[in-house]
Design a protein around this motif. Sequence first.
Motif, PDB file in Angstrom:
ATOM      1  N   ASN A  57       0.821  -1.208   0.000  1.00 11.37           N
ATOM      2  CA  ASN A  57       0.000   0.000   0.000  1.00 11.37           C
ATOM      3  C   ASN A  57       0.857   1.261   0.000  1.00 11.37           C
ATOM      4  OD1 ASN A  57      -2.491  -1.401   0.110  1.00 11.37           O
ATOM      5  ND2 ASN A  57      -2.126  -1.792   2.261  1.00 11.37           N
ATOM      6  N   TYR A  75      -9.614  -7.749   1.665  1.00 11.05           N
ATOM      7  CA  TYR A  75     -10.214  -6.635   0.938  1.00 11.05           C
ATOM      8  C   TYR A  75     -11.687  -6.863   0.597  1.00 11.05           C
ATOM      9  CZ  TYR A  75     -10.801  -2.630  -1.972  1.00 11.05           C
ATOM     10  OH  TYR A  75     -11.254  -1.438  -2.460  1.00 11.05           O
ATOM     11  N   TYR A  76     -12.051  -8.061   0.202  1.00 13.14           N
ATOM     12  CA  TYR A  76     -13.437  -8.306  -0.182  1.00 13.14           C
ATOM     13  C   TYR A  76     -14.230  -9.064   0.892  1.00 13.14           C
ATOM     14  CZ  TYR A  76     -12.780  -6.523  -4.907  1.00 13.14           C
ATOM     15  OH  TYR A  76     -12.552  -5.705  -5.981  1.00 13.14           O
ATOM     16  N   HIS A 113      -5.489  -4.569   0.924  1.00 15.96           N
ATOM     17  CA  HIS A 113      -5.115  -5.812   0.251  1.00 15.96           C
ATOM     18  C   HIS A 113      -4.113  -6.560   1.116  1.00 15.96           C
ATOM     19  CE1 HIS A 113      -7.318  -5.170  -3.405  1.00 15.96           C
ATOM     20  NE2 HIS A 113      -7.018  -3.907  -3.280  1.00 15.96           N
ATOM     21  N   ARG A 152     -13.860 -15.586  -3.669  1.00 13.40           N
ATOM     22  CA  ARG A 152     -13.134 -14.345  -3.958  1.00 13.40           C
ATOM     23  C   ARG A 152     -12.051 -14.067  -2.915  1.00 13.40           C
ATOM     24  NH1 ARG A 152     -13.783  -9.248  -6.752  1.00 13.40           N
ATOM     25  NH2 ARG A 152     -15.473  -9.938  -8.052  1.00 13.40           N
ATOM     26  N   LYS A 156      -5.616 -11.831  -4.683  1.00 13.16           N
ATOM     27  CA  LYS A 156      -4.334 -11.753  -5.385  1.00 13.16           C
ATOM     28  C   LYS A 156      -3.451 -10.679  -4.765  1.00 13.16           C
ATOM     29  CE  LYS A 156      -5.235 -15.003  -8.154  1.00 13.16           C
ATOM     30  NZ  LYS A 156      -6.364 -14.978  -8.973  1.00 13.16           N
ATOM     31  N   GLY A 157      -2.184 -10.687  -5.131  1.00 12.07           N
ATOM     32  CA  GLY A 157      -1.238  -9.731  -4.594  1.00 12.07           C
ATOM     33  C   GLY A 157      -0.178 -10.442  -3.772  1.00 12.07           C
ATOM     34  N   ILE A 210      -4.986   8.205   0.837  1.00 13.56           N
ATOM     35  CA  ILE A 210      -5.641   7.481  -0.254  1.00 13.56           C
ATOM     36  C   ILE A 210      -6.669   8.376  -0.942  1.00 13.56           C
ATOM     37  CG2 ILE A 210      -7.148   5.517  -0.771  1.00 13.56           C
ATOM     38  CD1 ILE A 210      -5.675   4.098   1.625  1.00 13.56           C
ATOM     39  N   ARG A 257      -4.969  10.643  -3.293  1.00  9.85           N
ATOM     40  CA  ARG A 257      -4.534   9.941  -4.510  1.00  9.85           C
ATOM     41  C   ARG A 257      -5.723   9.704  -5.435  1.00  9.85           C
ATOM     42  NH1 ARG A 257       0.545   6.939  -3.939  1.00  9.85           N
ATOM     43  NH2 ARG A 257      -0.195   5.668  -5.667  1.00  9.85           N
ATOM     44  N   TYR A 262      -8.913   3.736  -6.431  1.00  5.67           N
ATOM     45  CA  TYR A 262     -10.119   3.555  -5.620  1.00  5.67           C
ATOM     46  C   TYR A 262     -10.123   2.197  -4.928  1.00  5.67           C
ATOM     47  CZ  TYR A 262     -15.056   3.292  -4.412  1.00  5.67           C
ATOM     48  OH  TYR A 262     -16.230   3.152  -3.733  1.00  5.67           O
ATOM     49  N   ARG A 263      -9.664   1.174  -5.635  1.00  2.00           N
ATOM     50  CA  ARG A 263      -9.620  -0.176  -5.060  1.00  2.00           C
ATOM     51  C   ARG A 263      -8.273  -0.497  -4.430  1.00  2.00           C
ATOM     52  NH1 ARG A 263     -14.526  -1.592  -3.876  1.00  2.00           N
ATOM     53  NH2 ARG A 263     -15.897  -2.122  -5.586  1.00  2.00           N
ATOM     54  N   LEU A 264      -7.410   0.511  -4.285  1.00  2.05           N
ATOM     55  CA  LEU A 264      -6.092   0.371  -3.667  1.00  2.05           C
ATOM     56  C   LEU A 264      -5.225  -0.682  -4.345  1.00  2.05           C
ATOM     57  CD1 LEU A 264      -7.175   0.082   0.101  1.00  2.05           C
ATOM     58  CD2 LEU A 264      -7.121   2.117  -1.266  1.00  2.05           C
ATOM     59  N   MET A 265      -5.391  -0.852  -5.650  1.00  2.00           N
ATOM     60  CA  MET A 265      -4.630  -1.897  -6.333  1.00  2.00           C
ATOM     61  C   MET A 265      -3.445  -1.286  -7.067  1.00  2.00           C
ATOM     62  SD  MET A 265      -7.564  -4.199  -8.048  1.00  2.00           S
ATOM     63  CE  MET A 265      -8.742  -5.124  -7.083  1.00  2.00           C
ATOM     64  N   ILE A 325      -1.189  -6.358  -8.324  1.00  3.64           N
ATOM     65  CA  ILE A 325      -2.421  -6.970  -7.818  1.00  3.64           C
ATOM     66  C   ILE A 325      -3.440  -7.107  -8.944  1.00  3.64           C
ATOM     67  CG2 ILE A 325      -4.342  -6.703  -6.207  1.00  3.64           C
ATOM     68  CD1 ILE A 325      -2.491  -5.228  -4.332  1.00  3.64           C
ATOM     69  N   PHE A 361     -12.506  -5.156 -10.392  1.00  7.26           N
ATOM     70  CA  PHE A 361     -12.889  -4.029  -9.535  1.00  7.26           C
ATOM     71  C   PHE A 361     -14.249  -4.244  -8.882  1.00  7.26           C
ATOM     72  CE2 PHE A 361     -10.250  -1.544 -12.722  1.00  7.26           C
ATOM     73  CZ  PHE A 361      -9.136  -1.518 -11.913  1.00  7.26           C
TER      74      PHE A 361
END
Lengths: 214, 135
Positions: A53, A111-112, A123, A159, A164-165, B52, B55, B77-80, B84, B120
């Motif tokens: 992050n 995250y989800y 994440h 999910r 991922k990541g 965030i 950004r 927005y999705r911090l990716m 990722i 997303f």
Amino acid sequence: MKIEFEHHQAAHCESGVTSNLLRNSSGGKITEPLAFGIGAGLFFAYIPLIKINNGPAIAFRTMPGYIFNRTCKSLGIPVISKKFSSKEKAEAYLKECLHNGDPVGCQVGVYYLPYFPKEYRFHFNAHNLIVYGMDDDKYLISDPIMDTTHVMDSCQLERVRFAKGALAPKGHIYYPKHGAVITDETIKQAIKSGIKKMFIICLVFPAVSRGYRA
Amino acid sequence: MKKDDVPQDLSSLGKITQEVCYATDSSGKYVAALSSGWDVKINALDVAWGDIEKRIAAAKEKVLNKEASPLLFFMEYRLMDSKILAGYTGFWQWQIKRHLKPEAFNKLTDKQLKKYAEAFNIKVEDLKSITVHED
């Protein structure tokens, strides 16, 4: 189907999952702090080269999976642990475990996660929770951070299990083998080995970015 | 820390659940105590989210000025990051970086747009029009 399982809230996800999964075979003797200690969970690392992050990676605990594996190994309990490349196989295996009556620990990304507040959704892929049954097509989830249990449908669970990541969980699933017995003597030995491991991690570990030198 | 000194500052997690922490009771033994949050933790999260938000706002301006594609806005927005997003979509990172340019993004096929939208967790139309539905 529903497996007999008692949800207990804990301070930290992996030690909480460990103590909750071992509750049946230990009769409640393996509490969360004890699991954290035997698993030598304390750690510190500052690694500016890895960005998470947009900031440097800072860790205050060991790598995901270590606490559970170390605790079970010290207590002499065989661990079954699996990762998957196929989402279908991962779900089929999860269902098979639940059918056999084993509550299972899952590594997930936060995250989800639907029940997490928005402010806590990053994440971060090293969260742990327990799946302890199915109700119609909903999975029963025991997240040790939360004070109550939750439900998730199979899409949501898929999910987060295949987030991922960095440190992607890849559907990682783990549980102690059925019917293991933990005696006071094994706990004594395990505590000793936990202290030894903690000593090595904190004081002997050579890298400057880890242990007390960090 | 004494059990009575466990911080009780209401945080966003505190509205949903209380957190377990360990503190000493009157006889000095460690026991589990419940906390509904801690100011320091709340501030740290606020700072992180403030960054965030900035950004995201910067990304939105760039997209509106046609300097970047809507992909940039949704990534923030999705911090990716591209790594990722590459994991979720199956694209290579260099492809994603190319799709960040409006010209390349406009040439994307429906199938490719759908992959991004799924990653997303939004609809394809929202991806094109940068519409955000709170969830």
